[in-house]
Enzyme design. Structure first.
Site, short mmCIF file in Angstrom:
data_model
loop_
_atom_site.label_atom_id
_atom_site.label_comp_id
_atom_site.label_asym_id
_atom_site.label_seq_id
_atom_site.Cartn_x
_atom_site.Cartn_y
_atom_site.Cartn_z
N ARG B 65 24.77 -11.72 -31.15
CA ARG B 65 23.79 -11.60 -32.24
C ARG B 65 23.88 -12.69 -33.28
O ARG B 65 23.30 -12.55 -34.35
CB ARG B 65 23.91 -10.23 -32.92
CG ARG B 65 23.82 -9.04 -31.99
CD ARG B 65 22.51 -8.99 -31.25
NE ARG B 65 22.34 -7.70 -30.55
CZ ARG B 65 21.37 -7.49 -29.67
NH1 ARG B 65 20.53 -8.44 -29.36
NH2 ARG B 65 21.25 -6.31 -29.09
N HIS B 232 21.74 -9.04 -13.77
CA HIS B 232 21.48 -7.61 -13.96
C HIS B 232 20.47 -7.00 -13.00
O HIS B 232 19.38 -6.57 -13.40
CB HIS B 232 20.98 -7.34 -15.40
CG HIS B 232 21.67 -8.15 -16.44
ND1 HIS B 232 22.99 -8.49 -16.35
CD2 HIS B 232 21.21 -8.68 -17.60
CE1 HIS B 232 23.31 -9.21 -17.41
NE2 HIS B 232 22.25 -9.34 -18.18
N ASP B 305 26.38 -7.04 -20.08
CA ASP B 305 25.08 -7.15 -20.76
C ASP B 305 25.19 -6.48 -22.14
O ASP B 305 24.34 -5.69 -22.55
CB ASP B 305 23.95 -6.54 -19.95
CG ASP B 305 22.57 -6.94 -20.50
OD1 ASP B 305 22.51 -7.97 -21.20
OD2 ASP B 305 21.60 -6.22 -20.28
N HIS B 309 23.85 -2.91 -31.41
CA HIS B 309 22.75 -2.64 -32.34
C HIS B 309 23.28 -1.92 -33.57
O HIS B 309 24.26 -1.18 -33.49
CB HIS B 309 21.70 -1.73 -31.70
CG HIS B 309 20.83 -2.44 -30.70
ND1 HIS B 309 19.97 -3.44 -31.03
CD2 HIS B 309 20.70 -2.26 -29.35
CE1 HIS B 309 19.33 -3.85 -29.95
NE2 HIS B 309 19.76 -3.16 -28.91
#
Lengths: 336, 433
Positions: B65, B232, B305, B309
């Site tokens: 991020r 993925h 992956d 958040h």
């Protein structure tokens, strides 16, 4: 999804048909039956929810559903607040949870919620304070349980026993929350056969899990049906490569007097409204003797009164009293 | 610093080692395995008795991020979580803000990770400018700036652009990472287009959104000969197609996220937004098929992956939430669960987390070869523990695996010969002993 039941198995929220027992569905229909006569009295009110505040929280436009909820709440003597959020708070960036907390701080007892996201009613029910009830007035493509129950109410009034019925649902199953709730309710009530009649573009991929017979041809699909439920075709489906044209849709799936011949002679025709005349059905059928479309609207008020009063009285001393005789209470109320 | 890791069961799949050995580390590198080098005097000893010593894990895709979404996490916080999970190398996909399509962003990420010092972070550059799917990025420049490969991440709708991008990457021998999802078929979907999405009324993403892109890319690879890695996979069918292409000799590899090997569409029931992932959780049959192709080495890597958040991003109705799982800390535990469930052997499982991904990246790491950088993970294979919210190191607490019981826990992680993680109670025990 036991979220909507309290520990005694009574209705706490009304979020989806899925997860409710047959007994409870019948209880809702019976309770609604007791309210159905209220509007015919000179005083159209019962004092069941006097002093309670009900907030109609609509994130999506609606006329019919909102007004019948409002009428239902008023006939139960509740105070009603209508809030159309569509263009206000969410545009300003307020989250759904914040909107909800703000309204909760105003001491509402019940929220009737319509929201464009599937699962939003469940989400809200999980986050409200324990004394607040949530009624789902439509969430995305997921559920519209009061619509389904008013349809069941209408069917029961005309047909009595579900076990011997053949019901066909025609139109956009893929995007329809109404269809999902209807199918769940019909199956839970033990309907003999539930069919859907639709082109493959309007059928969800996982339709095998729904418990329906799929037909693509209207004529064969209608054969021997007792109840025909037409779904509204949203205008935007015409642009999204779902269908080539309204004309072809009407030719293949539009209900006409002629096509109705295949159904049983006493078959009834239903539609959740609003109707696209000349797309889903022609006016002859919509206004014809088999159409029960306007009855559906009136029944909507009785059903909404039933679920609101049931959800509001769960777990309290009143609940027992209420369970003992909704009919008598209703009568007493109207006499007052 | 000179470190001795003694009496551990060393599992190094790349070198086919599976025996109890001592490992000697000096100046950031492994200097000996087994016999002690002359005059080696350790400054620190790690007692690895009853523990497994394996190469530090290599994760092909983890979002930290930074830059751009620091309200969710940053490189320091997430590499610290990686260290606590035995991961020593992570690849950062290009969808940062700004996007990794200039050397400056790649360098920023590299510098931040150096400064944090917990793990090596390798940026993956954008395949097209701004990930717009229209113009090629300066791939060669990005490669020179330290990008380990290039990736699309967002769908490229124009097949001609995709073809040119693959040709250009092939010119410079750059590995192309692709997330196979057709934007037109996926639309605004947020769940597998199957019975659960139908019941819950969630817009579906059909399996063909993945398989059709895989088929298209395989056809292009057959013409171009570029090295492609599919990130993925979610469908068993796509894995089978890739297996066939590998058999035909094409340079195609693929990975699967650990969560796809344990969760299915059924876990979406009740609208659990922590199960909102893209690609979506698929059917039971897909899960079984992915496990099978993993054991056959068609899928050579397991990735996290990782997508941390903030709480608000998941606190909405399902479809409105942001997809992704904070998954660094469950990467090894879930992979070890595959061993427990008999899907793969322990050395194979470790290979999927170490030598497998290192090979995709063309790196020499992911092994315990003498002379290599000392990136090492030590874990207690018998330790049974429960994954608790309060123990999460990452800033993202969005995971559906809370309260899962795992067997096997990291006790030490070494990165470039430095101890970057040491389990707390373990060191206490040592003092008592």
């Amino acid at each position: 999804m036991s979220l909507q039941l309290d520990e005694k198995g009574k209705l706490r929220h009304f979020l989806s048909i899925d997860g409710l027992s047959r007994e409870l569905l019948i209880d809702i229909l019976d309770t609604a039956e007791s309210f159905a006569t209220v509007p015919e009295q000179s005083v159209k009110k019962v004092p069941l929810l006097r002093g309670k505040t009900i907030v109609n929280l609509f994130f999506e436009a609606s006329t019919r559903t909102r007004t019948t909820f409002e009428l239902a709440a008023k006939r139960l003597s509740a105070d009603v607040l209508n809030i159309n959020i569509g263009a206000s708070s969410t545009v300003k960036g307020e989250t759904l949870l914040d909107t909800l907390r703000n309204l909760q701080a105003m001491h509402a007892d019940m929220f009737v919620v319509r929201h464009q996201e599937s699962g939003s009613a469940h989400f809200i029910a999980r986050h409200v304070k324990p004394y607040v009830s949530i009624i789902n007035a439509g969430d995305g493509r997921h559920a519209h349980p009061t619509q389904a129950m008013l349809d069941m109410f209408t069917i029961r009034r005309h047909k009595k026993e579900f076990g011997k019925l053949c019901v066909a649902i025609i139109g956009d199953i893929l995007h329809s929350r109404v269809a999902r709730s209807q199918i769940n309710a019909l199956n839970m009530l033990g309907t003999g056969e539930v069919r859907v009649i639709t082109p493959k573009t309007l059928l969800p991929n996982g339709h095998h899990s729904l418990g329906v017979q799929v037909h693509h041809d209207l004529k064969t699909g209608l054969k021997g049906t007792d109840v025909i439920i037409m779904l509204r075709l949203q205008n935007e489906r015409m642009s999204g490569a779902m269908l080539p044209s309204e004309a072809e849709y009407f030719r293949l799936y539009g209900l006409t007097e002629e096509k109705l011949c295949g159904a049983k002679s006493d078959a009834i025709v239903m539609h959740p409204g609003p109707i696209n005349r000349g797309v889903e059905m022609d006016s002859q059928v919509a206004d014809g003797p088999r159409s029960v479309i306007l009855q559906q609207v009136s029944h909507g008020i009785a059903i909404r009164m039933a679920v609101m009063s049931m959800a509001m009285h769960q777990g309290t001393g009143e609940a027992k009293d209420w369970g003992g005789g909704p009919l008598s209470r209703g009568k007493r109320g109207s006499e007052a | 610093m000179r470190i001795l890791i003694k009496n551990g069961l060393v599992i190094d799949p790349a070198n086919n080692i599976h025996r109890q050995e001592n490992i000697y580390i000096e100046a950031g590198r492994i200097v000996a395995l087994g016999s002690k080098p002359d005059g080696f005097k350790p400054q620190k000893e790690i007692d690895a008795s009853d523990k497994i010593v394996c190469p530090g894990l290599v994760d092909l895709c983890a979002r930290m991020r930074e830059p751009g979404d620091e309200q969710k996490a940053d490189i320091t916080s997430e590499t610290k979580a990686a260290a606590a999970s035995g991961i020593t190398t992570l690849c950062h996909p290009p969808d940062t803000q700004p996007i990794i399509d200039t050397p400056a962003v790649a360098e920023l990420i590299y510098r931040q990770s150096q400064q944090a010092g917990y793990a090596t972070v390798l940026p993956i550059g954008a395949l097209t400018k701004q990930l717009n799917g229209q113009e090629l990025s300066e791939m060669a420049t990005l490669q020179d700036a330290g990008c380990i490969g290039v990736a699309n991440i967002r769908p490229i709708n124009d097949t001609n652009v995709l073809r040119r991008a693959l040709e250009y990457a092939a010119t410079f021998n750059i590995t192309v990472f692709l997330t196979p999802q057709d934007a037109w078929l996926a639309q605004d979907g947020c769940a597998h287009d199957g019975p659960v999405a139908t019941q819950l009324g969630l817009p579906g993403i059909p399996a063909s959104a993945e398989t059709s892109v895989v088929a298209k890319v395989i056809a292009l690879v057959e013409e171009i000969g570029v090295r492609v890695h599919f990130l993925h996979l979610s469908t068993a069918r796509a894995a089978q197609m890739i297996g066939r292409a590998q058999y035909d000799g094409h340079k195609i590899s693929c990975d699967v996220c650990a969560h796809q090997l344990f969760l299915t569409e059924m876990d979406l029931d009740d609208y659990n937004s922590n199960c909102h992932v893209i690609p979506p959780l698929r059917s039971q049959r897909d899960k079984e098929g992915l496990r099978e192709t993993l054991s056959k080495n068609i899928i050579s890597c397991i990735t996290s992956d990782h997508q941390p958040h903030e709480a608000d991003a998941k606190n909405m109705p399902f479809g409105a939430t942001e997809p992704g799982i904070s998954s660094l800390e469950t990467l090894l535990p879930l992979t070890l669960k595959l061993v427990e469930e008999g899907v793969v052997s322990l050395p194979k499982a470790i290979a999927r987390l170490t030598s497998g991904p290192a090979k995709v990246l063309g790196l020499d790491s992911g092994t315990l070869t003498c002379g290599e950088q000392a990136d090492i993970c030590i874990f207690d294979p018998e330790k049974i523990w429960t994954f608790n919210d309060k123990d999460i190191v990452s800033r993202g607490h969005n995971t559906p695996f809370i309260d899962w019981q795992f067997k096997g826990k990291v006790t030490h992680t070494l990165h470039t010969g430095r101890i970057v993680y040491e389990q707390k109670n373990e060191s206490k025990k040592k003092k008592h002993g």
